[in-house]
Design a protein around this motif. Structure first.
Motif, short mmCIF file in Angstrom:
data_model
loop_
_atom_site.label_atom_id
_atom_site.label_comp_id
_atom_site.label_asym_id
_atom_site.label_seq_id
_atom_site.Cartn_x
_atom_site.Cartn_y
_atom_site.Cartn_z
N ILE A 148 0.83 -1.20 0.00
CA ILE A 148 0.00 0.00 0.00
C ILE A 148 0.86 1.25 0.00
O ILE A 148 0.56 2.23 -0.70
CB ILE A 148 -0.96 -0.02 1.21
N GLY A 149 1.95 1.23 0.76
CA GLY A 149 2.86 2.38 0.74
C GLY A 149 3.43 2.63 -0.65
O GLY A 149 3.50 3.78 -1.10
N ILE A 150 3.82 1.57 -1.34
CA ILE A 150 4.34 1.70 -2.71
C ILE A 150 3.25 2.21 -3.65
O ILE A 150 3.49 3.10 -4.48
CB ILE A 150 4.90 0.35 -3.20
N LEU A 151 2.05 1.66 -3.52
CA LEU A 151 0.95 2.04 -4.42
C LEU A 151 0.58 3.51 -4.26
O LEU A 151 0.26 4.18 -5.25
CB LEU A 151 -0.27 1.15 -4.15
N ILE A 152 0.60 4.00 -3.03
CA ILE A 152 0.25 5.41 -2.81
C ILE A 152 1.23 6.31 -3.53
O ILE A 152 0.84 7.27 -4.21
CB ILE A 152 0.23 5.71 -1.30
N VAL A 153 2.52 6.02 -3.39
CA VAL A 153 3.53 6.86 -4.06
C VAL A 153 3.43 6.70 -5.58
O VAL A 153 3.62 7.67 -6.33
CB VAL A 153 4.93 6.50 -3.54
N GLN A 154 3.13 5.49 -6.05
CA GLN A 154 2.92 5.30 -7.49
C GLN A 154 1.78 6.16 -8.01
O GLN A 154 1.89 6.79 -9.08
CB GLN A 154 2.63 3.83 -7.79
N ASP A 155 0.68 6.19 -7.27
CA ASP A 155 -0.46 7.00 -7.70
C ASP A 155 -0.12 8.48 -7.75
O ASP A 155 -0.59 9.22 -8.63
CB ASP A 155 -1.65 6.77 -6.75
N LEU A 156 0.72 8.93 -6.80
CA LEU A 156 1.16 10.32 -6.82
C LEU A 156 2.08 10.59 -8.01
O LEU A 156 2.11 11.70 -8.55
CB LEU A 156 1.88 10.67 -5.52
N ALA A 157 2.85 9.57 -8.42
CA ALA A 157 3.79 9.75 -9.53
C ALA A 157 3.08 9.92 -10.87
O ALA A 157 3.70 10.37 -11.85
CB ALA A 157 4.73 8.56 -9.60
N VAL A 158 1.80 9.55 -10.93
CA VAL A 158 1.05 9.71 -12.18
C VAL A 158 1.00 11.17 -12.61
O VAL A 158 1.04 11.50 -13.80
CB VAL A 158 -0.38 9.15 -12.02
N ILE A 159 0.93 12.08 -11.61
CA ILE A 159 0.78 13.51 -11.92
C ILE A 159 1.97 14.03 -12.73
O ILE A 159 1.77 14.59 -13.82
CB ILE A 159 0.60 14.31 -10.61
N PRO A 160 3.22 13.86 -12.26
CA PRO A 160 4.33 14.34 -13.10
C PRO A 160 4.45 13.57 -14.41
O PRO A 160 4.88 14.15 -15.43
CB PRO A 160 5.57 14.13 -12.22
N MET A 161 4.07 12.29 -14.43
CA MET A 161 4.12 11.54 -15.69
C MET A 161 3.18 12.14 -16.72
O MET A 161 3.54 12.27 -17.91
CB MET A 161 3.73 10.08 -15.44
N MET A 162 1.97 12.50 -16.30
CA MET A 162 0.99 13.07 -17.24
C MET A 162 1.45 14.42 -17.77
O MET A 162 1.03 14.85 -18.84
CB MET A 162 -0.37 13.20 -16.55
N ILE A 163 2.32 15.09 -17.01
CA ILE A 163 2.83 16.40 -17.45
C ILE A 163 4.04 16.24 -18.35
O ILE A 163 4.15 16.89 -19.40
CB ILE A 163 3.18 17.26 -16.22
#
Length: 665
Positions: A148-163
């Motif tokens: 869950i800790g890894i998944l939370i940070v992964q979900d946050l990483a989507v934002i810079p990826m989309m940019i």
């Protein structure tokens, strides 16, 4: 009927798929995905008319999932895995992207498409992983917290990826956008942590005063989705905002109720998410390119699973954790769909890559529950042929533990129990997962094992097979159930006392074979009520009858009905023998007078059954015993008899009755 008809079709199809999955003892999410394939636009027959609208509703499901996740997991619970989450996840994303880039180049794709492939396969599925963990009863274990800790940070990483990804052809334009997104994220977190922590609990407190369940549910949902939508308008992730809102509310007094209210909505919209995933899959494309889809699935799963396995090992996790993380997070996640759609709209990737990644992603989601089930048997196979990895231990005795008490959890409750047992010279050992608490136990010289009690290695290290008693201090029902199951496999006759968070949990623990389930809040409430009733001079038998009736409703399952009634009756009779403690203060006429000379029984009707003199307790003191200043005297009798004895121990400020003075003379 438009979208209403589409929702009806999806719900009915999902019900049929869920019934089939349940019949086959498979996760319901698998049935939802298969239902989505059947009613999707690519299969003919009864189909959903507007797939795009359903996808938009499915986004609400992802947001509600993360909102509920935020409500359920506080920051304090994620502290033990913060290093691998905050430091390890960026490493994992970088390695996965490099792996995907090399795979794309090997397939002959150009550089931008290879980078997009790496980015899409680097993300795992929060929705599928949580559903799998919940369905297998593993939510709350160390492995689940790492994931869950890894998944939370992964979900946050989507934002810079989309940019960044759409700006691959123009990196100078992408950097300012990324800086702007980072600034927005910091500002949003600041507002939520410093204003949200004050405003949101106050709002729920205000709503709760109306005692309207409907209004409370509406308020909870509005907070989760409203803040998520606000972050979307702010240029951040909808799901990220909902997650932060849940984290803020989890620290309030209304977090548990908000979670219980939001779960049904989360499950309904989660159903829409999984069916929408199934609808995106084109069976004709899958049949035409099944060899490429299968090959890419196998290579990605093996490579990504290996990365997660090595990452867990790199950050010091051993035993079953690396296997569980590798088999639990190898899939391609739902946010990959979001990235793929962004890439398709920006013309960075073509339709062929989009369909290929989509097919591999859906297939990996379907396989995840089956793959996750392999972790335990593979770990058991490893333990059979290889030496088990040692756990960190502190202050354990040199001799082998036997006839001891095992305490699962080294928090305040566990340390308090260990302190009492140590003072009574009762051997005990604490098993604690939190490293800081483990250090606290070590500093207090308590025998402690650093490990997860819900895992076989920690259970065996604590020598549960030879233990006399197991005490579970964690309030998590799922963790307690896992510990009870493993403990009874090694020691079927072991008595287990567990902490519960409500009547429903108490009954569930009894079903799992717990000897005694304790409700700390209920016991505290009973003691406060007992003290209040004693202060109001309610007769002790009445108070005892009340407390017996309350406890009987909750604790009776550990006894047969006949035995419990007998014990309750004996307990009540015992408490009818009322005892008062009276201090012999300076100037008392009893100082220096022997028990025989005072004739307490003759003059008052009360009986002296004990005296505490200079920290030594004298049970049933002899007639020659002389009272001294500071003695604590235990007397038995009814209220009038005990009060009469108190009159014999008058303070100097009170006048001694003439009759009593003559008797003592």
């Amino acid at each position: 009927m438009g979208i209403a008809a589409d929702i009806v079709i999806i719900v009915v199809a999902a019900l049929l798929g869920a019934l089939i999955a349940q019949r086959l003892k498979q996760p319901l999410s698998l049935g939802y995905i298969l239902a989505g394939i059947v009613v999707g636009p690519h299969t003919g027959g009864i189909t959903v008319g507007d797939t795009h609208e359903i996808e938009m509703l499915a986004e609400i499901g992802v947001a509600l999932l993360l909102f509920a996740l935020g409500l359920e997991f506080s920051l304090s619970e994620l502290k033990p895995v913060r290093k691998i989450a905050l430091l390890g996840t960026p490493i994992q994303i970088t390695l996965s992207m490099a792996f995907g880039f090399g795979l794309g180049k090997a397939l002959g794709w150009d550089t931008p498409q290879a980078i997009w492939l790496g980015a899409m396969i680097s993300l795992s599925s929060t929705m599928v992983t949580l559903k799998t963990l919940t369905g297998k009863g593993l939510l709350g274990t160390l492995s689940s917290r790492v994931m869950i800790g890894i998944l939370i940070v992964q979900d946050l990483a989507v934002i810079p990826m989309m940019i960044i990804l759409p700006q691959l052809g123009n990196p100078e334009a992408g950097l300012p956008l990324l800086a702007m997104a980072a600034a927005k994220s910091v500002l949003f977190l600041f507002l939520m942590l410093y204003l949200g922590t004050r405003l949101l609990p106050w709002l729920l407190s205000y709503v709760a005063q109306w005692n309207s369940r409907e209004l409370f549910i509406l308020s909870t949902t509005a907070i989760g989705l409203g803040i998520g939508y606000a972050t979307h308008l702010f240029g951040l992730s909808f799901a990220f905002g909902a997650f932060v809102a849940g984290m803020v509310l989890s620290e309030s007094d209304y977090g548990h109720q908000a979670l219980s209210d939001i779960i049904p909505l989360r499950d309904i919209f989660g159903l829409l998410f999984f069916t929408s995933v199934g609808m995106l899959l084109d069976p004709s494309f899958l049949l035409a390119h099944w060899d490429k889809v299968l090959a890419l699935f196998l290579v990605v799963s093996l490579g990504k699973g290996t990365i997660f396995f090595l990452l867990a090992r790199l950050f010091g996790y051993g035993n079953i954790v690396p296997l569980a993380v590798g088999f639990g997070l190898f899939q391609i996640g739902e946010f990959s769909f979001v990235l793929a759609r962004v890439g398709l709209e920006s013309k960075a990737i073509d339709q062929n890559l989009y369909s290929l990644v989509l097919a591999v992603s859906v297939f990996s989601m379907i396989v995840t529950p089956f793959a996750a089930s392999l972790a335990a048997p593979l770990y058991n196979l490893k333990r059979r042929f290889l030496k088990p990895e040692p756990l960190q231990t502190e202050n354990l005795p040199d001799h082998e533990l036997s006839g001891h008490v095992v305490i699962a959890g080294g928090g305040r409750v566990g340390q308090h129990i260990a302190r009492i047992l140590s003072q009574l010279a009762v051997p005990c050992v604490i098993v604690e997962l939190n490293h800081q608490r483990m250090l606290e136990c070590k500093a207090a010289n308590f025998p402690v094992i650093y490990g997860d009690m819900s895992q076989p290695t920690a259970i065996e290290a604590a020598r549960v097979a030879a233990a006399r008693l197991l005490l579970i201090t964690t309030p998590s029902l799922v963790v307690s159930q896992a510990i009870v199951k493993l403990a009874h496999q090694l020691n079927p006759g072991l008595h287990i006392v567990a902490r519960a968070e409500g009547v429903a949990q108490t009954r569930e623990l009894y079903k799992n074979g717990v000897y005694m389930a304790v409700l700390p809040e209920m016991e505290a409430g009973l003691e406060i009520a007992r003290q209040a009733l004693l202060h109001l001079e309610i007769p002790v038998p009445v108070i005892q009858q009340y407390t017996d009736e309350v406890r009987q409703q909750l604790y009776a399952p550990m006894y047969s009905a006949q035995n419990y009634r007998l014990l309750a009756k004996l307990n009540t009779i015992k408490n009818l023998l009322e005892i008062s403690w009276v201090e012999i203060i300076a100037g008392s006429p009893l100082i220096g007078v022997s028990l025989k000379e005072a004739a307490v029984r003759t003059r008052t009707g009360a009986s002296v059954v004990g005296v505490v003199h200079e920290k030594a307790f004298h049970s049933n003191p002899k007639a020659e015993y002389a009272f001294a200043e500071g003695d604590l005297v235990a007397v038995v009798g009814n209220r009038q008899e005990r009060r009469a004895f108190q009159d014999m121990a008058l303070s100097p400020e009170k006048e001694m009755t003439a009759e009593f003075a003559r008797e003592l003379a």
